[in-house]
Design a protein around this motif. Structure first.
Motif, PDB file in Angstrom:
ATOM      1  N   ALA A 173      20.939 -14.575  52.575  1.00 23.82           N
ATOM      2  CA  ALA A 173      20.833 -13.113  52.571  1.00 23.82           C
ATOM      3  C   ALA A 173      21.850 -12.563  51.572  1.00 23.82           C
ATOM      4  O   ALA A 173      23.004 -12.995  51.556  1.00 23.82           O
ATOM      5  CB  ALA A 173      21.109 -12.573  53.969  1.00 23.82           C
ATOM      6  N   LYS A 174      21.423 -11.644  50.731  1.00 26.05           N
ATOM      7  CA  LYS A 174      22.345 -10.997  49.784  1.00 26.05           C
ATOM      8  C   LYS A 174      22.902  -9.762  50.478  1.00 26.05           C
ATOM      9  O   LYS A 174      22.136  -8.901  50.925  1.00 26.05           O
ATOM     10  CB  LYS A 174      21.621 -10.641  48.494  1.00 26.05           C
ATOM     11  N   VAL A 175      24.234  -9.705  50.553  1.00 28.71           N
ATOM     12  CA  VAL A 175      24.878  -8.654  51.342  1.00 28.71           C
ATOM     13  C   VAL A 175      26.074  -8.053  50.617  1.00 28.71           C
ATOM     14  O   VAL A 175      26.615  -8.633  49.676  1.00 28.71           O
ATOM     15  CB  VAL A 175      25.347  -9.228  52.707  1.00 28.71           C
ATOM     16  N   ILE A 176      26.453  -6.884  51.116  1.00 35.04           N
ATOM     17  CA  ILE A 176      27.695  -6.236  50.689  1.00 35.04           C
ATOM     18  C   ILE A 176      28.679  -6.419  51.834  1.00 35.04           C
ATOM     19  O   ILE A 176      28.338  -6.190  52.997  1.00 35.04           O
ATOM     20  CB  ILE A 176      27.474  -4.743  50.381  1.00 35.04           C
ATOM     21  N   VAL A 177      29.897  -6.851  51.497  1.00 38.47           N
ATOM     22  CA  VAL A 177      30.889  -7.213  52.498  1.00 38.47           C
ATOM     23  C   VAL A 177      32.102  -6.285  52.413  1.00 38.47           C
ATOM     24  O   VAL A 177      32.538  -5.923  51.317  1.00 38.47           O
ATOM     25  CB  VAL A 177      31.345  -8.678  52.291  1.00 38.47           C
ATOM     26  N   ALA A 178      32.630  -5.926  53.582  1.00 39.67           N
ATOM     27  CA  ALA A 178      33.807  -5.061  53.651  1.00 39.67           C
ATOM     28  C   ALA A 178      35.071  -5.871  53.409  1.00 39.67           C
ATOM     29  O   ALA A 178      35.203  -7.002  53.872  1.00 39.67           O
ATOM     30  CB  ALA A 178      33.878  -4.387  55.017  1.00 39.67           C
ATOM     31  N   VAL A 179      36.008  -5.273  52.678  1.00 45.68           N
ATOM     32  CA  VAL A 179      37.349  -5.841  52.508  1.00 45.68           C
ATOM     33  C   VAL A 179      38.353  -4.737  52.803  1.00 45.68           C
ATOM     34  O   VAL A 179      38.088  -3.548  52.544  1.00 45.68           O
ATOM     35  CB  VAL A 179      37.574  -6.416  51.088  1.00 45.68           C
ATOM     36  N   PRO A 180      39.516  -5.099  53.332  1.00 45.13           N
ATOM     37  CA  PRO A 180      40.522  -4.068  53.576  1.00 45.13           C
ATOM     38  C   PRO A 180      41.081  -3.550  52.251  1.00 45.13           C
ATOM     39  O   PRO A 180      41.047  -4.253  51.245  1.00 45.13           O
ATOM     40  CB  PRO A 180      41.596  -4.789  54.403  1.00 45.13           C
ATOM     41  N   PRO A 181      41.602  -2.330  52.232  1.00 46.96           N
ATOM     42  CA  PRO A 181      42.088  -1.732  50.980  1.00 46.96           C
ATOM     43  C   PRO A 181      43.104  -2.609  50.243  1.00 46.96           C
ATOM     44  O   PRO A 181      43.019  -2.760  49.030  1.00 46.96           O
ATOM     45  CB  PRO A 181      42.724  -0.414  51.430  1.00 46.96           C
TER      46      PRO A 181
END
Length: 188
Positions: A173-181
């Motif tokens: 699955a192609k996804v967008i992932v969250a990262v902390p600032p």
């Protein structure tokens, strides 16, 4: 007497030699018989080996043919399933030309989508779960976004659905992932 004795000794020797010769001839005959039997056994074993070799070649050809037939049957089965879906798409496209109710058209496309997803599932193909944490074995991160609302490595959005077949990933699955600032700043 000595000559007579010599003749008797010669005669005794000749008789002894004749016995030895008879024994040797019998032994030669026995060895000939054993050799013939061994040659017969070798011929039989050779023929048996050749027959087994031919049977094995026939078996390989039969298995290859059965495998090809099974593959063809599988393709036909899948093709027939897709034909129904294609038929429904064609009906939807035809009705879209004169459709006045967009909601009915959307509902028809949703039904076709459901039919297609069910068809894939019936054949062992499942969607990869995309809620929760990023898993590099099943997901491909195409982008990261700074987010305080999401946990680090949490999937924020799905760009393209991934699929697996019997546990094996067909397409991640192609996804967008969250990262902390702070992580985002270190990357750039």
């Amino acid at each position: 007497m000595s000559e007579e004795k010599k003749e008797q000794e010669v005669q005794v020797k000749e008789e002894g030699n004749e016995e030895k010769i008879k024994k040797l001839e019998e032994e030669i005959e026995n060895l000939k018989n054993k050799l013939e039997k061994t040659e017969e056994a070798a011929k039989k074993l050779s023929m048996l080996y050749q027959n087994l070799q031919k049977e094995f070649e026939d078996y390989k050809i039969r298995v290859r043919k059965e495998k090809e037939e099974a593959k063809e049957e599988g393709i036909v089965k899948i093709a027939k399933g897709f034909m129904e879906i294609v038929d429904n798409f064609e009906k939807a496209l035809e009705s879209a030309k004169s459709a006045t109710d967009i909601n009915a058209l959307i509902k028809g496309v949703q039904m076709i989508h459901y039919q297609l997803v069910k068809f894939l599932k019936d054949h062992g193909i499942e969607k990869i779960e995309t809620s929760g944490e990023f898993n590099p074995l099943e997901h491909e991160a195409v982008e990261t976004v700074i987010s305080k609302e999401h946990k680090p490595n949490e999937i924020v959005k799905v760009i393209q659905t991934g699929y697996r077949y019997r546990g094996k990933v067909l397409r991640p699955a192609k996804v967008i992932v969250a990262v902390p600032p702070e992580e985002r700043e270190e990357i750039t």
